[in-house]
Design a protein around this motif. Structure first.
Motif, PDB file in Angstrom:
ATOM      1  N   SER A 144       0.825  -1.212   0.000  1.00  0.00           N
ATOM      2  CA  SER A 144       0.000   0.000   0.000  1.00  0.00           C
ATOM      3  C   SER A 144       0.860   1.264   0.000  1.00  0.00           C
ATOM      4  CB  SER A 144      -0.930  -0.002   1.214  1.00  0.00           C
ATOM      5  OG  SER A 144      -0.199   0.173   2.424  1.00  0.00           O
ATOM      6  N   ARG A 145       2.133   1.139   0.339  1.00  0.00           N
ATOM      7  CA  ARG A 145       3.046   2.291   0.325  1.00  0.00           C
ATOM      8  C   ARG A 145       3.687   2.489  -1.041  1.00  0.00           C
ATOM      9  NH1 ARG A 145       5.040  -0.605   5.037  1.00  0.00           N
ATOM     10  NH2 ARG A 145       3.838   0.069   6.851  1.00  0.00           N
ATOM     11  N   LEU A 146       3.343   1.650  -2.006  1.00  0.00           N
ATOM     12  CA  LEU A 146       3.944   1.710  -3.336  1.00  0.00           C
ATOM     13  C   LEU A 146       2.932   2.202  -4.365  1.00  0.00           C
ATOM     14  CD1 LEU A 146       6.210   1.068  -5.383  1.00  0.00           C
ATOM     15  CD2 LEU A 146       5.338  -1.287  -5.448  1.00  0.00           C
ATOM     16  N   LEU A 147       3.289   3.256  -5.072  1.00  0.00           N
ATOM     17  CA  LEU A 147       2.481   3.789  -6.172  1.00  0.00           C
ATOM     18  C   LEU A 147       3.239   3.536  -7.470  1.00  0.00           C
ATOM     19  CD1 LEU A 147       0.126   5.530  -7.333  1.00  0.00           C
ATOM     20  CD2 LEU A 147       1.565   7.543  -6.873  1.00  0.00           C
ATOM     21  N   VAL A 148       2.646   2.757  -8.391  1.00  0.00           N
ATOM     22  CA  VAL A 148       3.292   2.413  -9.655  1.00  0.00           C
ATOM     23  C   VAL A 148       2.657   3.224 -10.777  1.00  0.00           C
ATOM     24  CG1 VAL A 148       3.827   0.577 -11.290  1.00  0.00           C
ATOM     25  CG2 VAL A 148       3.814   0.085  -8.843  1.00  0.00           C
ATOM     26  N   LEU A 149       3.508   3.871 -11.582  1.00  0.00           N
ATOM     27  CA  LEU A 149       3.062   4.686 -12.713  1.00  0.00           C
ATOM     28  C   LEU A 149       3.794   4.224 -13.967  1.00  0.00           C
ATOM     29  CD1 LEU A 149       3.424   8.057 -10.801  1.00  0.00           C
ATOM     30  CD2 LEU A 149       1.252   6.988 -11.368  1.00  0.00           C
ATOM     31  N   HIS A 150       3.055   3.996 -15.055  1.00  0.00           N
ATOM     32  CA  HIS A 150       3.648   3.522 -16.303  1.00  0.00           C
ATOM     33  C   HIS A 150       3.673   4.647 -17.333  1.00  0.00           C
ATOM     34  CE1 HIS A 150       3.674  -0.704 -15.028  1.00  0.00           C
ATOM     35  NE2 HIS A 150       2.478  -0.472 -14.509  1.00  0.00           N
ATOM     36  N   CYS A 151       4.776   4.740 -18.069  1.00  0.00           N
ATOM     37  CA  CYS A 151       4.925   5.740 -19.134  1.00  0.00           C
ATOM     38  C   CYS A 151       5.424   5.047 -20.393  1.00  0.00           C
ATOM     39  CB  CYS A 151       5.919   6.835 -18.735  1.00  0.00           C
ATOM     40  SG  CYS A 151       5.450   7.763 -17.272  1.00  0.00           S
ATOM     41  N   SER A 152       4.898   5.450 -21.539  1.00  0.00           N
ATOM     42  CA  SER A 152       5.318   4.858 -22.807  1.00  0.00           C
ATOM     43  C   SER A 152       5.948   5.886 -23.746  1.00  0.00           C
ATOM     44  CB  SER A 152       4.121   4.200 -23.502  1.00  0.00           C
ATOM     45  OG  SER A 152       3.088   5.150 -23.727  1.00  0.00           O
ATOM     46  N   SER A 153       6.158   7.107 -23.290  1.00  0.00           N
ATOM     47  CA  SER A 153       6.819   8.134 -24.102  1.00  0.00           C
ATOM     48  C   SER A 153       7.366   9.212 -23.174  1.00  0.00           C
ATOM     49  CB  SER A 153       5.843   8.754 -25.108  1.00  0.00           C
ATOM     50  OG  SER A 153       4.852   9.516 -24.441  1.00  0.00           O
ATOM     51  N   SER A 154       8.268  10.028 -23.708  1.00  0.00           N
ATOM     52  CA  SER A 154       8.845  11.104 -22.903  1.00  0.00           C
ATOM     53  C   SER A 154       7.783  12.146 -22.544  1.00  0.00           C
ATOM     54  CB  SER A 154       9.997  11.762 -23.658  1.00  0.00           C
ATOM     55  OG  SER A 154       9.564  12.229 -24.933  1.00  0.00           O
ATOM     56  N   SER A 155       6.792  12.337 -23.421  1.00  0.00           N
ATOM     57  CA  SER A 155       5.708  13.270 -23.114  1.00  0.00           C
ATOM     58  C   SER A 155       4.896  12.773 -21.923  1.00  0.00           C
ATOM     59  CB  SER A 155       4.804  13.460 -24.326  1.00  0.00           C
ATOM     60  OG  SER A 155       5.524  13.986 -25.416  1.00  0.00           O
ATOM     61  N   GLN A 156       4.634  11.455 -21.883  1.00  0.00           N
ATOM     62  CA  GLN A 156       3.926  10.896 -20.741  1.00  0.00           C
ATOM     63  C   GLN A 156       4.754  11.013 -19.467  1.00  0.00           C
ATOM     64  OE1 GLN A 156       2.459   6.925 -21.278  1.00  0.00           O
ATOM     65  NE2 GLN A 156       0.986   7.523 -22.858  1.00  0.00           N
ATOM     66  N   LEU A 157       6.067  10.858 -19.587  1.00  0.00           N
ATOM     67  CA  LEU A 157       6.928  11.030 -18.423  1.00  0.00           C
ATOM     68  C   LEU A 157       6.824  12.445 -17.869  1.00  0.00           C
ATOM     69  CD1 LEU A 157       9.116  10.076 -16.456  1.00  0.00           C
ATOM     70  CD2 LEU A 157      10.822  10.605 -18.211  1.00  0.00           C
ATOM     71  N   GLN A 195      14.609  15.993 -28.500  1.00  0.00           N
ATOM     72  CA  GLN A 195      15.075  15.093 -27.448  1.00  0.00           C
ATOM     73  C   GLN A 195      15.598  15.888 -26.249  1.00  0.00           C
ATOM     74  OE1 GLN A 195      18.919  13.379 -28.027  1.00  0.00           O
ATOM     75  NE2 GLN A 195      18.242  11.384 -27.300  1.00  0.00           N
ATOM     76  N   ASP A 196      16.482  16.847 -26.522  1.00  0.00           N
ATOM     77  CA  ASP A 196      17.049  17.646 -25.435  1.00  0.00           C
ATOM     78  C   ASP A 196      15.977  18.493 -24.754  1.00  0.00           C
ATOM     79  OD1 ASP A 196      19.536  16.619 -25.839  1.00  0.00           O
ATOM     80  OD2 ASP A 196      20.249  18.271 -27.078  1.00  0.00           O
ATOM     81  N   LYS A 197      15.024  19.010 -25.544  1.00  0.00           N
ATOM     82  CA  LYS A 197      13.989  19.864 -24.970  1.00  0.00           C
ATOM     83  C   LYS A 197      13.104  19.098 -24.000  1.00  0.00           C
ATOM     84  CE  LYS A 197      10.069  22.811 -26.218  1.00  0.00           C
ATOM     85  NZ  LYS A 197       9.238  23.339 -27.331  1.00  0.00           N
ATOM     86  N   THR A 198      12.683  17.872 -24.382  1.00  0.00           N
ATOM     87  CA  THR A 198      11.777  17.101 -23.527  1.00  0.00           C
ATOM     88  C   THR A 198      12.468  16.684 -22.242  1.00  0.00           C
ATOM     89  OG1 THR A 198      10.668  16.263 -25.509  1.00  0.00           O
ATOM     90  CG2 THR A 198      10.232  15.123 -23.434  1.00  0.00           C
ATOM     91  N   LEU A 199      13.683  16.121 -22.363  1.00  0.00           N
ATOM     92  CA  LEU A 199      14.389  15.685 -21.161  1.00  0.00           C
ATOM     93  C   LEU A 199      14.807  16.871 -20.305  1.00  0.00           C
ATOM     94  CD1 LEU A 199      15.311  13.286 -19.558  1.00  0.00           C
ATOM     95  CD2 LEU A 199      17.446  13.265 -20.852  1.00  0.00           C
ATOM     96  N   SER A 200      15.145  17.983 -20.924  1.00  0.00           N
ATOM     97  CA  SER A 200      15.470  19.184 -20.160  1.00  0.00           C
ATOM     98  C   SER A 200      14.258  19.673 -19.376  1.00  0.00           C
ATOM     99  CB  SER A 200      15.978  20.291 -21.085  1.00  0.00           C
ATOM    100  OG  SER A 200      17.189  19.929 -21.701  1.00  0.00           O
ATOM    101  N   SER A 201      13.062  19.570 -19.976  1.00  0.00           N
ATOM    102  CA  SER A 201      11.836  19.944 -19.266  1.00  0.00           C
ATOM    103  C   SER A 201      11.593  19.018 -18.081  1.00  0.00           C
ATOM    104  CB  SER A 201      10.642  19.895 -20.218  1.00  0.00           C
ATOM    105  OG  SER A 201      10.797  20.813 -21.284  1.00  0.00           O
ATOM    106  N   CYS A 202      11.849  17.710 -18.273  1.00  0.00           N
ATOM    107  CA  CYS A 202      11.720  16.755 -17.164  1.00  0.00           C
ATOM    108  C   CYS A 202      12.715  17.084 -16.047  1.00  0.00           C
ATOM    109  CB  CYS A 202      11.946  15.329 -17.665  1.00  0.00           C
ATOM    110  SG  CYS A 202      10.642  14.682 -18.724  1.00  0.00           S
ATOM    111  N   ALA A 203      13.951  17.408 -16.437  1.00  0.00           N
ATOM    112  CA  ALA A 203      14.965  17.737 -15.437  1.00  0.00           C
ATOM    113  C   ALA A 203      14.607  19.010 -14.676  1.00  0.00           C
ATOM    114  CB  ALA A 203      16.337  17.887 -16.112  1.00  0.00           C
ATOM    115  N   ALA A 204      14.076  20.005 -15.393  1.00  0.00           N
ATOM    116  CA  ALA A 204      13.680  21.254 -14.731  1.00  0.00           C
ATOM    117  C   ALA A 204      12.547  21.006 -13.744  1.00  0.00           C
ATOM    118  CB  ALA A 204      13.254  22.284 -15.779  1.00  0.00           C
ATOM    119  N   LEU A 205      11.597  20.169 -14.125  1.00  0.00           N
ATOM    120  CA  LEU A 205      10.479  19.862 -13.233  1.00  0.00           C
ATOM    121  C   LEU A 205      10.948  19.059 -12.029  1.00  0.00           C
ATOM    122  CD1 LEU A 205       7.535  20.050 -12.593  1.00  0.00           C
ATOM    123  CD2 LEU A 205       7.071  18.217 -14.213  1.00  0.00           C
ATOM    124  N   LEU A 206      11.855  18.106 -12.252  1.00  0.00           N
ATOM    125  CA  LEU A 206      12.416  17.351 -11.129  1.00  0.00           C
ATOM    126  C   LEU A 206      13.174  18.281 -10.182  1.00  0.00           C
ATOM    127  CD1 LEU A 206      13.737  14.082 -12.816  1.00  0.00           C
ATOM    128  CD2 LEU A 206      12.026  14.239 -10.991  1.00  0.00           C
TER     129      LEU A 206
END
Length: 300
Positions: A144-157, A195-206
């Protein structure tokens, strides 16, 4: 008629752009309101919910980093080097009760490789709980302490990380990503800029999640293979993801596979041995070996 259609398309694009900007401003306002209305007790409770990394695994995190910021741990290695088993080990340490050596904290596991083996994870938890004399009800509490999330693209991530921004405000947890490099080649086929834009956006959000919610992130990453080569290049251990992600990583573990010991070969039991290499805060190179057993990871 041919002149009015492009004008209409342009107005629609501008309208969509304004709506996106409005939604982005609304999210920022909601986040600021949550942070401004948080009192001291809530702040301390949220910070205490994310334990220091040295409690997660003292053999790997003997030198804990600064306590006032979140941290990103990258587990790097080729396929078959024990990365996922190491993630399972750390994940089990999080969700197990304190009475069996765990931390009893919540975890969000973002599965981008579709490689999460829940049966394997449950088996590890079950064996560790059985060794501590605990029953199935405790196992259900761990799950119950585990939340699983699935992603199939960088946009979903990226959308998933936006969702985590809302989740962390009410449900503090550690964030696991397996793996952060899953969409490297699909995005690369579209174009290096995207590629760089999407992952950079993920890094900024993280980075924002680390700053605002002081969480910890553990992410696996596998090397890229150069075209025309059968194996990984001699520079395979060099970070290759975008610069914002590299700046975000505070600890990097490189996993590799060893040859089994001679004694194991002679006795007919070829048990695979894996190694973890990293550089400590004092710039000393360190390593640790482990084996994978039915009950999970076992350090040597």
């Amino acid at each position: 008629m041919h002149q009015t259609v492009p004008g209409l398309a342009g107005r629609r694009r501008r309208s969509r752009s304004r709506r996106r900007s409005s939604r982005s401003r609304s999210r920022r306002r909601r986040r600021q309101q949550r942070l401004m209305t948080e009192n001291g007790v809530q702040l301390l409770a949220r910070l205490d919910a994310c334990p220091p990394l040295r409690d997660l695994e003292p053999r790997l995190f003997s030198e804990d980093g600064p306590g006032d910021v979140g941290e990103v741990v990258e587990v790097y290695g080729a396929e078959g080097t024990g990365k996922t088993e190491l993630l399972y080990h750390l994940l089990c340490r999080c969700v197990l009760p304190r009475s069996s050596g765990g931390l009893e904290v919540e975890v969000a596991f973002v599965d981008t490789d579709c490689s999460l083996d829940l049966l394997r994870l449950v088996d590890i938890l079950d064996q560790r709980l059985a060794a501590a004399g605990l029953d199935e009800s405790v196992l259900r509490a761990c799950l119950s302490r585990l939340l699983v999330l699935h992603c199939s693209s960088s946009s979903q991530l990226l959308l998933t990380l936006h969702y985590m921004e809302t989740t962390l405000s009410t449900r503090p947890c550690l964030l696991f990503i397996d793996s952060i490099s899953a969409f490297y080649w699909p995005d690369r086929s579209v174009g290096a800029a995207r590629q760089d834009k999407t992952l950079s956006s993920c890094a900024a959000l993280l980075g924002r999640l680390l700053r605002d919610y002081k969480t910890k992130v553990v992410a696996s990453c596998r090397p890229i293979r150069r075209a025309g080569e059968h194996g990984v290049s001699h520079n395979s251990d060099r970070p290759f993801l975008c610069r914002p992600w590299q700046l975000l990583v505070s600890r990097r573990f490189v996993c590799s596979r060893q040859e089994p010991p001679a004694a194991g070969v002679q006795s007919g039991r070829r048990k695979q041995v894996f190694s973890i290499h990293w550089t400590s805060a004092s710039e000393a190179c360190r390593s640790l070996s482990f084996q994978v057993t039915d009950g999970g990871l076992e350090f040597l």
